[in-house]
Design an enzyme around this catalytic site. Sequence first.
Site, PDB file in Angstrom:
ATOM      1  N   MET A 315       0.826  -1.203   0.000  1.00 27.69           N
ATOM      2  CA  MET A 315       0.000   0.000   0.000  1.00 27.69           C
ATOM      3  C   MET A 315       0.862   1.255   0.000  1.00 27.69           C
ATOM      4  O   MET A 315       1.850   1.343   0.734  1.00 27.69           O
ATOM      5  CB  MET A 315      -0.923   0.018   1.221  1.00 27.69           C
ATOM      6  CG  MET A 315      -1.771  -1.226   1.374  1.00 27.69           C
ATOM      7  SD  MET A 315      -2.930  -1.119   2.743  1.00 27.69           S
ATOM      8  CE  MET A 315      -4.110   0.036   2.077  1.00 27.69           C
ATOM      9  N   ASP A 316       0.459   2.191  -0.828  1.00 23.25           N
ATOM     10  CA  ASP A 316       1.073   3.510  -0.781  1.00 23.25           C
ATOM     11  C   ASP A 316       0.642   4.176   0.519  1.00 23.25           C
ATOM     12  O   ASP A 316      -0.432   3.874   1.050  1.00 23.25           O
ATOM     13  CB  ASP A 316       0.600   4.315  -1.998  1.00 23.25           C
ATOM     14  CG  ASP A 316       1.124   5.735  -1.965  1.00 23.25           C
ATOM     15  OD1 ASP A 316       2.331   5.909  -1.740  1.00 23.25           O
ATOM     16  OD2 ASP A 316       0.322   6.663  -2.158  1.00 23.25           O
ATOM     17  N   LYS A 317       1.468   5.056   1.039  1.00 23.11           N
ATOM     18  CA  LYS A 317       1.113   5.740   2.293  1.00 23.11           C
ATOM     19  C   LYS A 317       0.261   6.977   2.036  1.00 23.11           C
ATOM     20  O   LYS A 317      -0.894   7.056   2.444  1.00 23.11           O
ATOM     21  CB  LYS A 317       2.368   6.141   3.068  1.00 23.11           C
ATOM     22  CG  LYS A 317       2.049   6.897   4.373  1.00 23.11           C
ATOM     23  CD  LYS A 317       3.305   7.308   5.102  1.00 23.11           C
ATOM     24  CE  LYS A 317       3.980   8.504   4.446  1.00 23.11           C
ATOM     25  NZ  LYS A 317       3.210   9.760   4.590  1.00 23.11           N
ATOM     26  N   THR A 318       0.826   7.937   1.328  1.00 24.19           N
ATOM     27  CA  THR A 318       0.166   9.227   1.172  1.00 24.19           C
ATOM     28  C   THR A 318      -1.072   9.112   0.289  1.00 24.19           C
ATOM     29  O   THR A 318      -0.998   8.671  -0.849  1.00 24.19           O
ATOM     30  CB  THR A 318       1.133  10.260   0.566  1.00 24.19           C
ATOM     31  OG1 THR A 318       2.309  10.322   1.371  1.00 24.19           O
ATOM     32  CG2 THR A 318       0.487  11.629   0.499  1.00 24.19           C
TER      33      THR A 318
END
Length: 647
Positions: A315-318
């Site tokens: 998963m990407d964070k931002t």
Amino acid sequence: MSLADDLRKFSRKNGKLIVTVVSGTLLVAAFAAGKLQYEQLSTALWILAAIIGGFGIARSAVIQLRYKVLGIQALVTIASIGAILIGEYWEAAVVVFLFTFGGYLEALTLDRTRNALRSLMSLAPTTAAVRRDGQIVTVDPQEVKPGEVVVVKPGEKIPVDGTVVKGEAQVNQASITGESVPVSKGPGEQVFSGTVNEVGLIEIETKRAGEDTTLARIISLVEEAQEQRAPTQQLIERFSKYYTPAIIVLAIGVFLLTRDPLVALTLLVISCPGALVISTPIAVVSGIGNAAGRGVLIKGGAHLERAGRINVVAMDKTGTLTKGELEVVNVRAFKGMADEAILKAAVAEKMSEHHLGRAVLKKVPPAVAIPDPEDFKVLPGRGVIARHGGRNLTVGNRRLLAETGFDLSPGAEAYVREEEEKGSTAVFLIEDGELLAVISLSDTVREEAKDLIARLKSVGIQKVVMLTGDNERTARAIAGRLGIDEYMAELLPENKVEAIKELKKFGVVAMVGDGINDAPAMAAADIGIAMGAAGTDVAIETADIALMSDRLDRIAYTIGLSRKTLGIIMQNTAFSLLVVLLLVAGVLFKVVVLASGMFIHEASIFIVILNGMRLLRYGGVPGQKAGGKEEKKKKGGLPDRKLPEAA
């Protein structure tokens, strides 16, 4: 329209029902005539029932044979004709009736799986009120042109994709995002065709209309997706291609050995893999239809089936685990004043499209004009360099400092470490080689993010990994707060692609991102999941799975639905093969006759369909509170930065 036209339309729509009723009535009449000792009349009615019920079956068989396809229609036709020739008239009539009745039930139940798609299609608005030459005129939504202003009153469907230019409203976007709670819309905000204005009067500047709207594209893609064949379906179809001729050869062999034509004809009919052929498509159509009704666009059976095997989620964070709304939370000036430092950083970032730059610009008071830089250059994944007032300005992260050989003083290093331990991202402002300030930015973690990790575990995901361009300490703080298994920090876009390739060694990997910035990583993953894709052309067209809203619970729902679909495909396949094997054994041992074999065959198809339709009721994984007893971690994983036990 004349009565004759109405009758033709009714017969085309209900052909299978009419044939089933007529042949069934003739069967009852033939049985009654036999009981009353009218043997010739009974025989004639049995044959007539077989002819009326079998005509459509035989026609389908001939059409298939023209394309070199030997299907169950051909086998039923051969069996019914053979039964008549050997004097088993009632067997012929009953077999044809059961096949016709089974076909009607299949069509009826399969039709129910299309309800989600029909619901979407019914949401398409039929009129649009457009401002033209100072007047409001009602036109077909297809006739609205980009740039025209559409007026939508309370209770009306929004006919176009566009931007609100006047008024405020509460809009129900369930048709697009799957969320039934109305969303407040005002000037500058985006709205979609097919959504409903529940309260308020708004005027919308058209961006897309007709077949170009988000709703129209979703309907089109769902139609295509439901028609695409899943890998299991393709395998079964290849198997059937060789299996059916083999059964004919087997039936001939049985006849030569037993000299019993009825046994051979029975073997022909009951050995057809009807349930096996329908086992996968019914599950795929039901799963994709369920997802479409909940604001999840799955691009085809292959993606749905593959998603059922996911065991690693990256998963990407931002913008995914966090709200993606960075804000400046602290400014530490090492030379000069904090306000001056922010203004200089804003000058350097003015031409930047990066979210860090936008956060810095928002920190400058609205009344203060931000000058344009004299020179500007973006260093992807590192920062920007600019020139203003004869001075060189650099705004960047630790990676940029390392590349340029810039060393922080012990005091600055200690301050930065302290900020990063809090989960903030530190950005450095350097003027002519001298550190002016450290700007701390923070992104709010989504409240539902921690619950998402627990939900993913509950649907069988073994590893959740966070990929981020942020620094090590910030990544560790957020991963620890959310209970994420592993994280990889300080990644450039190309590094994320490499991380996905590494993760694929441990299983089937899904990459969750916003569909644009994370497109390379999503393409490298086995399944790319784009969040918040409504109205985003790139995300809808390129992602394997597009979540129309940015609700995190839709990720766990989608994976859970995919696993459920894969499970039902396996159940249907195993059940279908078992029924065929038992029927073949029953025929060879003369336990199963033609009529009873046909009944069991059709019943198995119906059971497979009903089992597949269970997916229409799937609503997602039950809520699971985070913070309970932690699952025992599996051995293995990336040789990356593991979280300490305390995290």
